[in-house]
Design a protein around this motif. Sequence first.
Motif, PDB file in Angstrom:
ATOM      1  N   ASN A 108       1.367  42.697  -1.750  1.00  0.00           N
ATOM      2  CA  ASN A 108       1.369  41.284  -1.391  1.00  0.00           C
ATOM      3  C   ASN A 108       2.716  41.734  -0.442  1.00  0.00           C
ATOM      4  O   ASN A 108       3.301  42.097  -0.319  1.00  0.00           O
ATOM      5  CB  ASN A 108       2.845  40.848  -2.387  1.00  0.00           C
ATOM      6  CG  ASN A 108       2.223  40.307  -3.898  1.00  0.00           C
ATOM      7  OD1 ASN A 108       1.697  39.509  -3.650  1.00  0.00           O
ATOM      8  ND2 ASN A 108       2.042  41.051  -4.850  1.00  0.00           N
ATOM      9  N   TYR A 110       5.893  39.431   1.921  1.00  0.00           N
ATOM     10  CA  TYR A 110       6.760  38.934   2.036  1.00  0.00           C
ATOM     11  C   TYR A 110       7.683  38.360   3.287  1.00  0.00           C
ATOM     12  O   TYR A 110       8.277  39.468   3.476  1.00  0.00           O
ATOM     13  CB  TYR A 110       8.062  38.935   0.621  1.00  0.00           C
ATOM     14  CG  TYR A 110       7.525  39.672  -0.636  1.00  0.00           C
ATOM     15  CD1 TYR A 110       7.347  38.610  -2.159  1.00  0.00           C
ATOM     16  CD2 TYR A 110       7.122  40.772  -1.170  1.00  0.00           C
ATOM     17  CE1 TYR A 110       7.309  38.731  -2.683  1.00  0.00           C
ATOM     18  CE2 TYR A 110       6.910  40.941  -2.328  1.00  0.00           C
ATOM     19  CZ  TYR A 110       7.134  39.781  -3.258  1.00  0.00           C
ATOM     20  OH  TYR A 110       6.320  40.031  -4.367  1.00  0.00           O
ATOM     21  N   MET A 117       7.885  36.102  -5.440  1.00  0.00           N
ATOM     22  CA  MET A 117       7.338  35.805  -6.802  1.00  0.00           C
ATOM     23  C   MET A 117       8.042  35.722  -7.694  1.00  0.00           C
ATOM     24  O   MET A 117       9.030  36.076  -8.623  1.00  0.00           O
ATOM     25  CB  MET A 117       6.517  37.355  -6.792  1.00  0.00           C
ATOM     26  CG  MET A 117       5.451  37.453  -8.176  1.00  0.00           C
ATOM     27  SD  MET A 117       4.975  39.152  -8.238  1.00  0.00           S
ATOM     28  CE  MET A 117       3.983  39.439  -6.412  1.00  0.00           C
ATOM     29  N   HIS A 120       6.820  37.172 -14.260  1.00  0.00           N
ATOM     30  CA  HIS A 120       4.993  37.355 -15.114  1.00  0.00           C
ATOM     31  C   HIS A 120       5.278  38.868 -15.264  1.00  0.00           C
ATOM     32  O   HIS A 120       6.290  40.072 -14.718  1.00  0.00           O
ATOM     33  CB  HIS A 120       4.530  37.715 -14.274  1.00  0.00           C
ATOM     34  CG  HIS A 120       4.269  38.549 -12.714  1.00  0.00           C
ATOM     35  ND1 HIS A 120       5.415  38.163 -12.085  1.00  0.00           N
ATOM     36  CD2 HIS A 120       3.953  39.336 -12.786  1.00  0.00           C
ATOM     37  CE1 HIS A 120       4.802  39.444 -11.076  1.00  0.00           C
ATOM     38  NE2 HIS A 120       4.067  40.462 -11.674  1.00  0.00           N
ATOM     39  N   ASP A 122       2.678  41.980 -16.009  1.00  0.00           N
ATOM     40  CA  ASP A 122       1.279  42.859 -15.106  1.00  0.00           C
ATOM     41  C   ASP A 122       0.639  43.327 -17.196  1.00  0.00           C
ATOM     42  O   ASP A 122       0.737  44.020 -16.840  1.00  0.00           O
ATOM     43  CB  ASP A 122       1.645  44.051 -14.501  1.00  0.00           C
ATOM     44  CG  ASP A 122       1.706  43.718 -12.751  1.00  0.00           C
ATOM     45  OD1 ASP A 122       1.261  42.021 -12.914  1.00  0.00           O
ATOM     46  OD2 ASP A 122       2.853  43.814 -12.418  1.00  0.00           O
ATOM     47  N   HIS A 177       9.206  40.848 -14.961  1.00  0.00           N
ATOM     48  CA  HIS A 177       9.479  41.676 -13.950  1.00  0.00           C
ATOM     49  C   HIS A 177       9.361  39.653 -12.540  1.00  0.00           C
ATOM     50  O   HIS A 177       8.296  38.941 -12.721  1.00  0.00           O
ATOM     51  CB  HIS A 177       9.804  41.848 -12.704  1.00  0.00           C
ATOM     52  CG  HIS A 177       7.695  42.921 -13.129  1.00  0.00           C
ATOM     53  ND1 HIS A 177       6.908  43.023 -13.857  1.00  0.00           N
ATOM     54  CD2 HIS A 177       7.319  42.438 -12.042  1.00  0.00           C
ATOM     55  CE1 HIS A 177       6.470  43.423 -13.893  1.00  0.00           C
ATOM     56  NE2 HIS A 177       5.849  42.874 -12.369  1.00  0.00           N
ATOM     57  N   ARG A 189       8.208  42.361   4.216  1.00  0.00           N
ATOM     58  CA  ARG A 189       8.431  43.635   3.047  1.00  0.00           C
ATOM     59  C   ARG A 189       7.116  43.378   2.600  1.00  0.00           C
ATOM     60  O   ARG A 189       6.386  42.279   2.672  1.00  0.00           O
ATOM     61  CB  ARG A 189       9.360  43.034   1.997  1.00  0.00           C
ATOM     62  CG  ARG A 189       9.395  43.924   1.046  1.00  0.00           C
ATOM     63  CD  ARG A 189       9.748  43.557  -0.104  1.00  0.00           C
ATOM     64  NE  ARG A 189      10.494  44.870  -0.975  1.00  0.00           N
ATOM     65  CZ  ARG A 189       9.138  44.413  -2.650  1.00  0.00           C
ATOM     66  NH1 ARG A 189       8.800  43.074  -2.467  1.00  0.00           N
ATOM     67  NH2 ARG A 189       9.322  45.140  -3.842  1.00  0.00           N
ATOM     68  N   ASN A 191       4.661  44.829  -0.304  1.00  0.00           N
ATOM     69  CA  ASN A 191       4.572  45.671  -1.281  1.00  0.00           C
ATOM     70  C   ASN A 191       2.680  45.768  -1.968  1.00  0.00           C
ATOM     71  O   ASN A 191       2.560  44.565  -1.886  1.00  0.00           O
ATOM     72  CB  ASN A 191       5.591  45.026  -2.585  1.00  0.00           C
ATOM     73  CG  ASN A 191       5.430  45.786  -3.879  1.00  0.00           C
ATOM     74  OD1 ASN A 191       4.654  45.261  -4.794  1.00  0.00           O
ATOM     75  ND2 ASN A 191       6.365  46.957  -4.168  1.00  0.00           N
ATOM     76  N   THR A 193       0.586  47.983  -5.136  1.00  0.00           N
ATOM     77  CA  THR A 193       0.931  48.183  -6.744  1.00  0.00           C
ATOM     78  C   THR A 193       0.092  48.710  -7.212  1.00  0.00           C
ATOM     79  O   THR A 193      -1.437  47.761  -7.350  1.00  0.00           O
ATOM     80  CB  THR A 193       1.526  46.803  -7.350  1.00  0.00           C
ATOM     81  OG1 THR A 193       0.362  45.325  -7.378  1.00  0.00           O
ATOM     82  CG2 THR A 193       2.953  46.466  -8.313  1.00  0.00           C
ATOM     83  N   ARG A 195      -2.919  49.955  -9.498  1.00  0.00           N
ATOM     84  CA  ARG A 195      -3.244  50.212 -11.475  1.00  0.00           C
ATOM     85  C   ARG A 195      -4.652  50.295 -11.485  1.00  0.00           C
ATOM     86  O   ARG A 195      -5.427  51.004 -10.249  1.00  0.00           O
ATOM     87  CB  ARG A 195      -3.837  48.346 -11.495  1.00  0.00           C
ATOM     88  CG  ARG A 195      -2.196  47.438 -11.080  1.00  0.00           C
ATOM     89  CD  ARG A 195      -2.852  45.984 -10.027  1.00  0.00           C
ATOM     90  NE  ARG A 195      -1.330  45.801 -10.129  1.00  0.00           N
ATOM     91  CZ  ARG A 195      -1.298  44.370 -10.549  1.00  0.00           C
ATOM     92  NH1 ARG A 195      -1.743  44.168 -11.324  1.00  0.00           N
ATOM     93  NH2 ARG A 195       0.101  43.715  -9.909  1.00  0.00           N
TER      94      ARG A 195
END
Length: 199
Positions: A108, A110, A117, A120, A122, A177, A189, A191, A193, A195
């Motif tokens: 993501n 930003y 965001m 939500h 995950d 979060h 920024r 990010n 994640t 998974r």
Amino acid sequence: MQQSLFDTGVITLPQAELDYRPDFLDQCSADGLLRCFRDSLAWRQDHIKLYGKVVKIPRLQAWYGDAGTQYRYSGLTLSPEHWTAELSALKLACEQACGQRFNAVLANWYRSGDDSMGWHSDDEPELGRNPVIASVSLGVCRNLDFRHKGTGQTHRLPLQHGSLLIMSGPTQSHWQHGIAKTRRVIGERINLTFRYIYC
Ligand SMILES: O=C(O)CCC(=O)C(=O)O
Ligand SMILES: [Fe+2]
């Protein structure tokens, strides 16, 4: 990569497992990866349907993974791009830090304090029960807010340039979060994640 087995930063919240490692990447690696990902990932401006209206997602995103790993989110399905060398290397570092395999990553971007965001968890079925999610932050510090689904308890966690946050155990079942917009004039920024998708 500066982390060691003893360098853990457990954050104590009820019904959550959070481990925050601010110094996961050294400054130079973090600076280089921010530039590299911003310039080379397959960024997309996606749209979702919200209350019957088509709206732009307030950030850019990119989805990378092994063949067959799909990302489903608010009616949107993304097919994975092929791993880049830098993403693979970062995945490996996250796997070593977490002691577990990952096969996909959501990136993501930003672009300013205007990007955000929403709340939500995950908790998509393809992540399985109690997923381990490794979240690497690059660029300006943004706050990750947590909100307990039952009690409404909140917790704000500023995520620094080069940091790693590991979310595991029952965190996604009990907490949401999100990243709120901010009026402060701030820079960008990215990010990531990592998974593990069951497919
Ligand atoms: O940008 C962040 O730190 C949060 C990202 C996130 O929650 C997600 O990708 O699911
Ligand atoms: Fe998330």
